[in-house]
Design a protein around this motif. Structure first.
Motif, PDB file in Angstrom:
ATOM      1  N   PHE A  97       0.827  -1.073   0.156  1.00  0.00           N
ATOM      2  CA  PHE A  97      -0.209  -0.081   0.095  1.00  0.00           C
ATOM      3  C   PHE A  97       0.797   1.235  -0.037  1.00  0.00           C
ATOM      4  O   PHE A  97       1.738   1.386   0.967  1.00  0.00           O
ATOM      5  N   HIS A  98       0.680   2.112  -0.986  1.00  0.00           N
ATOM      6  CA  HIS A  98       1.503   3.252  -1.130  1.00  0.00           C
ATOM      7  C   HIS A  98       0.930   4.526  -0.584  1.00  0.00           C
ATOM      8  O   HIS A  98       0.167   5.024  -0.923  1.00  0.00           O
ATOM      9  N   VAL A  99       1.508   4.535   0.834  1.00  0.00           N
ATOM     10  CA  VAL A  99       0.716   5.512   1.549  1.00  0.00           C
ATOM     11  C   VAL A  99       1.156   6.850   1.503  1.00  0.00           C
ATOM     12  O   VAL A  99       0.506   7.847   1.567  1.00  0.00           O
ATOM     13  N   LEU A 100       2.620   7.308   1.383  1.00  0.00           N
ATOM     14  CA  LEU A 100       3.053   8.361   0.895  1.00  0.00           C
ATOM     15  C   LEU A 100       3.592   8.587  -0.264  1.00  0.00           C
ATOM     16  O   LEU A 100       4.456   7.587  -0.862  1.00  0.00           O
TER      17      LEU A 100
ATOM     18  N   ILE B 198      -1.491  21.088   8.884  1.00  0.00           N
ATOM     19  CA  ILE B 198      -1.583  19.934   7.651  1.00  0.00           C
ATOM     20  C   ILE B 198      -3.249  19.423   8.029  1.00  0.00           C
ATOM     21  O   ILE B 198      -3.634  19.160   8.939  1.00  0.00           O
ATOM     22  N   CYS B 199      -3.759  19.531   6.982  1.00  0.00           N
ATOM     23  CA  CYS B 199      -5.120  19.018   7.152  1.00  0.00           C
ATOM     24  C   CYS B 199      -5.499  17.951   6.010  1.00  0.00           C
ATOM     25  O   CYS B 199      -4.680  18.051   4.851  1.00  0.00           O
ATOM     26  N   GLY B 200      -6.741  17.379   5.959  1.00  0.00           N
ATOM     27  CA  GLY B 200      -6.994  16.314   4.828  1.00  0.00           C
ATOM     28  C   GLY B 200      -7.860  15.207   5.419  1.00  0.00           C
ATOM     29  O   GLY B 200      -7.933  15.159   6.638  1.00  0.00           O
ATOM     30  N   PRO B 201      -8.497  14.660   4.592  1.00  0.00           N
ATOM     31  CA  PRO B 201      -9.688  13.589   4.919  1.00  0.00           C
ATOM     32  C   PRO B 201      -8.880  12.431   5.493  1.00  0.00           C
ATOM     33  O   PRO B 201      -7.709  12.196   5.733  1.00  0.00           O
ATOM     34  N   SER B 202      -9.479  11.766   6.389  1.00  0.00           N
ATOM     35  CA  SER B 202      -9.251  10.615   7.311  1.00  0.00           C
ATOM     36  C   SER B 202      -8.278   9.443   6.248  1.00  0.00           C
ATOM     37  O   SER B 202      -8.849   9.020   5.138  1.00  0.00           O
ATOM     38  N   GLY B 203      -7.135   9.201   6.827  1.00  0.00           N
ATOM     39  CA  GLY B 203      -6.316   8.185   5.870  1.00  0.00           C
ATOM     40  C   GLY B 203      -5.618   8.591   4.806  1.00  0.00           C
ATOM     41  O   GLY B 203      -5.001   8.100   4.083  1.00  0.00           O
ATOM     42  N   SER B 204      -5.494   9.990   4.769  1.00  0.00           N
ATOM     43  CA  SER B 204      -4.899  10.742   3.816  1.00  0.00           C
ATOM     44  C   SER B 204      -3.320  10.498   3.835  1.00  0.00           C
ATOM     45  O   SER B 204      -2.443  11.083   2.996  1.00  0.00           O
ATOM     46  N   GLY B 205      -2.899  10.118   5.168  1.00  0.00           N
ATOM     47  CA  GLY B 205      -1.246  10.240   5.344  1.00  0.00           C
ATOM     48  C   GLY B 205      -0.991  11.296   6.112  1.00  0.00           C
ATOM     49  O   GLY B 205       0.370  11.478   6.081  1.00  0.00           O
ATOM     50  N   LYS B 206      -1.606  12.060   6.653  1.00  0.00           N
ATOM     51  CA  LYS B 206      -1.101  13.320   7.458  1.00  0.00           C
ATOM     52  C   LYS B 206      -0.258  12.610   8.644  1.00  0.00           C
ATOM     53  O   LYS B 206       0.785  13.403   8.851  1.00  0.00           O
TER      54      LYS B 206
ATOM     55  N   ILE C 108      -1.384  23.097   4.487  1.00  0.00           N
ATOM     56  CA  ILE C 108      -1.013  22.218   3.587  1.00  0.00           C
ATOM     57  C   ILE C 108      -2.410  21.311   3.371  1.00  0.00           C
ATOM     58  O   ILE C 108      -2.930  20.556   4.557  1.00  0.00           O
ATOM     59  N   PHE C 109      -2.678  20.807   2.275  1.00  0.00           N
ATOM     60  CA  PHE C 109      -3.943  19.787   2.193  1.00  0.00           C
ATOM     61  C   PHE C 109      -3.259  18.645   1.566  1.00  0.00           C
ATOM     62  O   PHE C 109      -2.882  18.466   0.560  1.00  0.00           O
ATOM     63  N   MET C 110      -3.478  17.356   2.265  1.00  0.00           N
ATOM     64  CA  MET C 110      -3.246  16.189   1.835  1.00  0.00           C
ATOM     65  C   MET C 110      -4.526  15.334   1.423  1.00  0.00           C
ATOM     66  O   MET C 110      -5.521  15.460   2.043  1.00  0.00           O
ATOM     67  N   ASP C 111      -4.150  14.508   0.568  1.00  0.00           N
ATOM     68  CA  ASP C 111      -5.387  13.464   0.197  1.00  0.00           C
ATOM     69  C   ASP C 111      -4.537  12.337  -0.639  1.00  0.00           C
ATOM     70  O   ASP C 111      -3.749  12.551  -1.494  1.00  0.00           O
ATOM     71  N   GLY C 112      -5.035  11.172  -0.354  1.00  0.00           N
ATOM     72  CA  GLY C 112      -4.521   9.923  -1.093  1.00  0.00           C
ATOM     73  C   GLY C 112      -2.976   9.931  -0.848  1.00  0.00           C
ATOM     74  O   GLY C 112      -2.255   9.390  -1.869  1.00  0.00           O
ATOM     75  N   GLY C 113      -2.362  10.125   0.135  1.00  0.00           N
ATOM     76  CA  GLY C 113      -0.937  10.116   0.316  1.00  0.00           C
ATOM     77  C   GLY C 113      -0.033  11.191  -0.226  1.00  0.00           C
ATOM     78  O   GLY C 113       1.031  11.076  -0.523  1.00  0.00           O
ATOM     79  N   GLU C 114      -0.878  12.254  -1.081  1.00  0.00           N
ATOM     80  CA  GLU C 114      -0.091  13.223  -1.610  1.00  0.00           C
ATOM     81  C   GLU C 114      -0.360  14.729  -1.078  1.00  0.00           C
ATOM     82  O   GLU C 114      -1.510  14.959  -0.486  1.00  0.00           O
ATOM     83  N   ILE C 115       0.528  15.489  -1.308  1.00  0.00           N
ATOM     84  CA  ILE C 115       0.477  16.920  -0.741  1.00  0.00           C
ATOM     85  C   ILE C 115      -0.445  17.599  -2.199  1.00  0.00           C
ATOM     86  O   ILE C 115      -0.036  17.625  -3.197  1.00  0.00           O
TER      87      ILE C 115
ATOM     88  N   ARG D  44     -11.582  22.226  -2.282  1.00  0.00           N
ATOM     89  CA  ARG D  44     -12.857  22.847  -2.254  1.00  0.00           C
ATOM     90  C   ARG D  44     -13.808  22.033  -1.363  1.00  0.00           C
ATOM     91  O   ARG D  44     -14.418  22.343  -0.335  1.00  0.00           O
ATOM     92  N   LEU D  45     -13.593  20.665  -1.963  1.00  0.00           N
ATOM     93  CA  LEU D  45     -14.834  19.811  -1.466  1.00  0.00           C
ATOM     94  C   LEU D  45     -14.509  19.474  -0.040  1.00  0.00           C
ATOM     95  O   LEU D  45     -15.532  19.374   0.821  1.00  0.00           O
ATOM     96  N   PHE D  46     -13.465  19.408   0.403  1.00  0.00           N
ATOM     97  CA  PHE D  46     -13.123  19.149   1.555  1.00  0.00           C
ATOM     98  C   PHE D  46     -13.186  20.320   2.520  1.00  0.00           C
ATOM     99  O   PHE D  46     -13.980  20.186   3.905  1.00  0.00           O
ATOM    100  N   LEU D  47     -13.026  21.532   2.228  1.00  0.00           N
ATOM    101  CA  LEU D  47     -13.298  22.761   2.982  1.00  0.00           C
ATOM    102  C   LEU D  47     -14.583  22.706   3.054  1.00  0.00           C
ATOM    103  O   LEU D  47     -15.222  23.279   4.390  1.00  0.00           O
ATOM    104  N   SER D  48     -15.623  22.650   1.951  1.00  0.00           N
ATOM    105  CA  SER D  48     -16.928  22.555   2.274  1.00  0.00           C
ATOM    106  C   SER D  48     -17.786  21.843   3.049  1.00  0.00           C
ATOM    107  O   SER D  48     -18.442  22.124   3.992  1.00  0.00           O
ATOM    108  N   GLN D  49     -16.889  20.662   3.304  1.00  0.00           N
ATOM    109  CA  GLN D  49     -17.298  19.660   4.212  1.00  0.00           C
ATOM    110  C   GLN D  49     -16.930  19.903   5.685  1.00  0.00           C
ATOM    111  O   GLN D  49     -17.764  19.641   6.437  1.00  0.00           O
ATOM    112  N   ILE D  50     -15.879  20.307   5.975  1.00  0.00           N
ATOM    113  CA  ILE D  50     -15.594  20.836   7.337  1.00  0.00           C
ATOM    114  C   ILE D  50     -15.880  22.128   7.835  1.00  0.00           C
ATOM    115  O   ILE D  50     -16.103  22.496   8.943  1.00  0.00           O
TER     116      ILE D  50
END
Ligand SMILES: Nc1ncnc2c1ncn2[C@@H]1O[C@H](COP(=O)(O)OP(=O)(O)OP(=O)(O)O)[C@@H](O)[C@H]1O
Ligand SMILES: [Mg+2]
Lengths: 259, 369
Positions: free
Chosen positions: A31-34, A49-57, A224-231, A250-256
């Protein structure tokens, strides 16, 4: 992705590099996490650093003090490149404080003993001196009166402030925070954030994984916004919140922000 | 409008919930089943206790020094114990030298006393304890074995009785615990070689009965050693018992290690503590505290298992009592002998269990809520 130079809303930065992550990749098994993490942090810079759960923060900041290994790329902390040498890793960890989501205080030791443990055993300070330093930091996080209690006797917010004091007692050059307030009740979040703000005012280099966007707006030089192991995106907070460039941000920000 | 609030006075709790009556009601008569059990228990005590007391106390013979004195009474003949007492305590240790055994016990009591006084600070206790652990065995061995400083040598073959039981159990416990801790750490090591070594060791020693270990150590080992080279039978038994118990101890300790959350190790690592300091200061204090019941369980088992040294011809308390009951001059008093042995074993095991409970209470800082 355009790289934006950090615009400091608070204090000018020295330009001295404290942390340098270059093309860091990490796998858990297959599993390629970062994926290709590049990040430069200057002395005194504060990064959220922010981002969805499991994004590798968490994985990202845990690589910086080598709580996690990485398979490719390089990380330089305060001029020392991380290697597999245990002694060198221990040396770097002395200069990098870390605060965890679940505090991780040592339950069998009193608050004061938690704070003096590493200064005595790692820095080899005499006990008296270590205790003086510890009391000073406990005063700074506003709980000197709890010094003789055990962690289990404190509230969550108090425990987290002890954890911050415990890290500060090592006089670190960098502080890493991994969701320091997400295990806390709302009324305790503020007391911990206040502590972190005073730390920021003193010019501490900070990397902070958090979803407290108010904190990010007032304290961070860069978000910094991370998702799927990427900045995915990084920018000054003002820009980041008002004018996110990527659709995912944008989607992430609208959610939180809107609920 | 400004009527002052009068606080409700504190009332005593209902009498049925406090005092002896309340206790009885809560603990003995709380349900029909409990009432039945209480009545049954009282009945069993009533039929068994009086004859027991009559045998052990009221109809027993206490004074005199020959078996003839016992013929008058129908109860226990404690003279049997009185006559053999020295033998039960010291085995075949020469009578003129027995003061040395007493001195060894006295030294231990004096040396260990500060560890049980609550006003002595913990760091000082640790230092004292470690000092005792290193110095005492040497001193005790020199005194018991002699041969130095003009002390008459007393061969280990002459050690026996409670002395031997305590030597085997004491050495077994103090050596098996640290060894067990190391084995447990090794079994969880990330280095495959160390892990395999520890797993193999633990599984081997746990897989064989202690009696086999003792037998092999005394019968088989000499076959493999070059002729002429021979080392002490007691020493061989001690090594066998220690390795055997260390394997059990390792598994008990491992259970404790597994209960410590990963966050503890990470927090210690993040502060710059190395592996050994993390283990010694953070993980083991918590893990060992958790497994005090298991450790004491192992200690108690070890204490009683010492009697298996019979198989290699050593006479610990149990075996020396047994041999006294077969003494032709004192035939017919085996009940007295075994009751005495049981009482001594019970006293030691109960003390250990009791101490462990108080230790658990004292070390409790969890304050879970
Ligand atoms: N020890 C592990 N073994 C395998 N996969 C892991 C391990 N630790 C984390 N992962 C996976 O790696 C990914 C990134 O984890 P990480 O903890 O860095 O996420 P995160 O962004 O901090 O999420 P969260 O907000 O939930 O804390 C997740 O998909 C997680 O399932
Ligand atoms: Mg995380």
């Amino acid at each position: 992705m355009p790289e934006s130079s950090p615009v400091s809303p608070l204090a000018p930065l020295s330009g001295q590099v404290m942390i340098e992550m270059e093309a860091v990749h990490k796998w858990y098994g297959t599993f390629h996490v970062l994926k290709d993490i590049n990040l430069t942090v200057q002395k005194g810079e504060r990064i959220v650093i922010c981002g969805p759960s499991g994004s590798g923060k968490s994985t990202t900041i845990r690589c910086i003090n080598r709580l996690e290994e990485y398979q490719r790329g390089r990380i330089v902390v305060d001029g020392h490149e991380l290697s597999n040498d245990v002694k060198q890793i221990e040396q770097i960890r002395r200069e990098v404080g870390m605060v965890f989501q679940h505090f991780n205080l040592f339950p069998h030791l009193t608050v004061l003993e938690n704070c003096v443990l590493a200064p005595i055993w790692v820095r080899k300070l005499p006990r008296k001196q270590a205790e003086d330093i510890a009391m000073r930091y406990l005063e700074r996080v506003k709980i000197p009166e709890q010094a003789k209690k055990y962690p289990g006797q404190l509230s969550g917010g108090q425990q987290q402030r002890v954890a911050i004091a415990r890290s500060l007692c090592m006089n670190p050059k960098i502080m890493l925070f991994d969701e320091p307030t997400s295990a806390l009740d709302p009324e305790m979040i503020k007391e911990v954030l206040d502590t972190m703000v005073t730390l920021a005012e003193d010019g501490m280099t900070m990397l902070c994984v958090t979803h407290e966007m108010g904190f990010a707006k007032t304290v961070a030089h860069r978000v910094i916004f991370m998702d799927g192991g990427e900045i995915i995106e990084q920018n000054a907070p003002q820009e980041f919140f008002t004018n996110p460039r990527s659709e995912r941000t944008r989607l992430f920000l609208s959610q939180i922000l809107h609920h | 409008m400004s009527a002052t609030h009068v606080p409700h006075p504190d009332l005593p709790p209902p009498s049925s919930t406090i005092g002896a009556l309340g206790w009885l009601r809560r603990n003995l008569f709380s349900s029909p089943l409990n009432v039945a059990l209480t009545v049954l228990a009282v009945y069993l005590l009533a039929i068994s206790l009086p004859p027991m007391l009559r045998w052990a106390l009221f109809d027993a013979t206490w004074s005199g020094d020959s078996r003839e004195a016992c013929t008058a009474n129908s109860g226990a003949c404690w003279i049997f114990i009185k006559v053999h007492f020295g033998q039960f305590m010291y085995g075949f240790y020469p009578e003129a030298q027995r003061w040395r055994v007493d001195a060894v016990v006295l030294l231990l009591i004096i040396g260990a006393a500060p560890l049980f006084i609550s006003s002595v600070s913990n760091p000082l206790k640790v230092r004292l304890g470690l000092g005792l652990l290193l110095l005492y065995p040497l001193l005790a061995f020199m005194l018991l074995h002699g041969g130095l400083f003009g002390l008459t040598p007393v061969d280990t073959r002459q050690w026996g009785g409670l002395l031997l039981t305590l030597v085997i159990a004491g050495v077994g416990m103090t050596a098996a615990l640290p060894l067990g801790v190391l084995l447990a750490l090794g079994r969880r090591s990330k280095m495959p070689a160390i892990q395999t070594l520890c797993v193999t060791f633990i599984e081997f020693w746990r897989g064989v009965p202690l009696i086999t270990v003792l037998f092999m150590s005394s019968v088989m080992l000499p076959l493999f050693l070059p002729t002429g080279m021979n080392f002490d039978k007691l020493l061989r038994a001690l090594i066998g018992v220690t390795l055997f118990q260390a394997a059990y101890m390792a598994e008990v300790v491992r259970g404790g290690l597994q209960a410590i959350p990963k966050g503890q190790v990470e927090a210690a690592a993040a502060l710059g503590l190395g592996y050994w300091k993390t283990m010694a200061l953070i993980v083991l204090p918590q893990a060992l505290k958790l497994v005090i019941p298991g450790i004491v369980n192992t200690f108690i088992a070890l204490f009683k298992d010492t009697s298996l040294v019979l198989i290699i011809g050593l006479f610990d308390l149990m075996n020396i009592v047994h041999s006294a009951t077969t003494n032709p001059a004192w035939l017919g008093f085996s009940t007295e002998g075994y009751v005495f042995a049981a009482a001594v074993y019970w006293l030691f095991c109960f003390s250990m269990s009791h101490y462990s409970q108080s230790l658990e209470k004292r070390l409790h800082t969890g304050h879970k809520r």
